[in-house]
Design a protein around this motif. Structure first.
Motif, short mmCIF file in Angstrom:
data_model
loop_
_atom_site.label_atom_id
_atom_site.label_comp_id
_atom_site.label_asym_id
_atom_site.label_seq_id
_atom_site.Cartn_x
_atom_site.Cartn_y
_atom_site.Cartn_z
N ILE A 64 0.84 -1.20 0.00
CA ILE A 64 0.00 0.00 0.00
C ILE A 64 0.88 1.25 0.00
N ALA A 65 1.92 1.25 0.82
CA ALA A 65 2.82 2.41 0.89
C ALA A 65 3.48 2.66 -0.46
N ARG A 66 3.91 1.59 -1.14
CA ARG A 66 4.49 1.75 -2.48
C ARG A 66 3.47 2.30 -3.46
N ALA A 67 2.25 1.80 -3.38
CA ALA A 67 1.20 2.28 -4.28
C ALA A 67 0.90 3.75 -4.03
N LEU A 68 0.89 4.15 -2.77
CA LEU A 68 0.69 5.56 -2.45
C LEU A 68 1.83 6.41 -3.00
N ASP A 69 3.06 5.93 -2.86
CA ASP A 69 4.22 6.65 -3.40
C ASP A 69 4.15 6.78 -4.92
N ASP A 70 3.62 5.74 -5.58
CA ASP A 70 3.54 5.73 -7.04
C ASP A 70 2.29 6.43 -7.57
N SER A 71 1.39 6.83 -6.69
CA SER A 71 0.13 7.42 -7.11
C SER A 71 0.31 8.90 -7.45
N TYR A 72 -0.77 9.51 -7.85
CA TYR A 72 -0.79 10.94 -8.16
C TYR A 72 -1.23 11.78 -6.96
N LEU A 73 -1.15 11.21 -5.76
CA LEU A 73 -1.49 11.94 -4.55
C LEU A 73 -0.49 13.09 -4.39
N SER A 74 -0.98 14.27 -4.18
CA SER A 74 -0.12 15.46 -4.17
C SER A 74 0.49 15.76 -2.80
N ILE A 75 0.28 14.87 -1.83
CA ILE A 75 0.84 15.05 -0.50
C ILE A 75 1.47 13.73 -0.06
N PHE A 76 2.35 13.79 0.94
CA PHE A 76 2.95 12.58 1.47
C PHE A 76 1.93 11.84 2.31
N ALA A 77 1.92 10.53 2.20
CA ALA A 77 1.01 9.70 2.99
C ALA A 77 1.82 8.67 3.77
N ASP A 78 1.49 8.50 5.03
CA ASP A 78 2.10 7.49 5.88
C ASP A 78 0.99 6.52 6.25
N VAL A 79 1.26 5.22 6.16
CA VAL A 79 0.22 4.23 6.41
C VAL A 79 0.72 3.17 7.38
N THR A 80 -0.16 2.74 8.24
CA THR A 80 0.07 1.63 9.15
C THR A 80 -1.23 0.85 9.26
N SER A 81 -1.21 -0.20 10.04
CA SER A 81 -2.43 -0.98 10.24
C SER A 81 -2.77 -1.06 11.71
N TYR A 82 -4.05 -1.26 12.00
CA TYR A 82 -4.46 -1.44 13.39
C TYR A 82 -3.76 -2.67 13.98
N ALA A 83 -3.56 -3.71 13.17
CA ALA A 83 -2.91 -4.92 13.67
C ALA A 83 -1.47 -4.67 14.10
N ALA A 84 -0.82 -3.70 13.48
CA ALA A 84 0.59 -3.42 13.79
C ALA A 84 0.75 -2.49 15.00
N LEU A 85 -0.33 -1.86 15.42
CA LEU A 85 -0.24 -0.94 16.55
C LEU A 85 -0.10 -1.71 17.85
N SER A 86 0.83 -1.31 18.67
CA SER A 86 0.97 -1.93 19.99
C SER A 86 0.10 -1.16 20.98
N ASP A 87 0.18 -1.55 22.22
CA ASP A 87 -0.62 -0.88 23.25
C ASP A 87 0.19 0.19 23.97
N ASP A 88 1.19 0.76 23.28
CA ASP A 88 1.96 1.85 23.86
C ASP A 88 1.20 3.16 23.68
N SER A 89 1.81 4.24 24.09
CA SER A 89 1.11 5.53 24.02
C SER A 89 0.77 5.92 22.58
#
Length: 125
Positions: A64-89
Motif C-alpha cells: 500500500i505504501a508503495r502504491a501511495l508513493d507511485d500514485s498521483y497523490l499530491s501530499i505525502f502519505a504514511d500508512v500503518t495498520s491497526y494490527a501493527a499498533l501496539s498498546d503503547d502511548s
C-alpha cells in the motif's frame, strides 16, 4: 464517502486515496485518518496519516505504501495498520484519535485499479 470535509483533503486527493485503497479490497476493510488531519490542525500541505483495518500484514502495508508513493497523490502519505499498533502511548493515541475516511462500502465501490509493482502505472482491472 465516509470521511468528513474538515480532514482537509481535496476531492482529487480523496479520489486518489480511494483508488489506491480500493485496489487492496477485500484485504482492506476500513481506512481511518489520524494525526493533524484528524485533530483539525492540518494545513493544506500537511501529510496524511492513515491506518487500515482488515486482513493486512506488514507485507500488504508495504505494498500500500508503495502504491501511495507511485500514485498521483499530491501530499505525502504514511500508512500503518491497526494490527501493527501496539498498546503503547502511540498506539493508544492513534486508536483514540482516528477518524473514518473510507468504510467497506466506499472501498467496494471504488474503481478497480491495480498497482503494478516497480512502475508508476495504474491499470484498470
Amino acid at each position: 464517502m465516509t470521511g468528513s470535509a474538515d480532514i482537509l483533503l481535496t476531492p482529487a486527493q480523496r479520489d486518489e486515496l480511494l483508488k489506491v485503497f480500493g485496489a487492496f479490497v477485500p484485504a482492506v476493510t476500513r481506512v481511518d485518518v489520524f494525526g493533524s488531519r484528524a485533530s483539525g490542525s492540518a494545513r493544506p500541505g500537511s501529510d496524511v496519516d492513515l491506518v487500515v483495518d482488515g486482513a493486512v500484514d506488514d507485507a500488504v502495508v508495504a505494498r500500500i505504501a508503495r502504491a501511495l508513493d507511485d500514485s498521483y497523490l499530491s501530499i505525502f502519505a504514511d500508512v500503518t495498520s491497526y494490527a501493527a499498533l501496539s498498546d503503547d502511548s502511540f498506539g493508544r493515541a492513534v486508536r483514540q484519535s482516528a477518524r473514518p475516511l473510507f468504510d467497506a462500502e466506499d472501498l467496494r465501490a471504488a474503481p478497480r485499479f491495480i498497482p503494478v509493482d516497480g512502475r508508476s502505472d495504474w491499470y484498470h482491472a
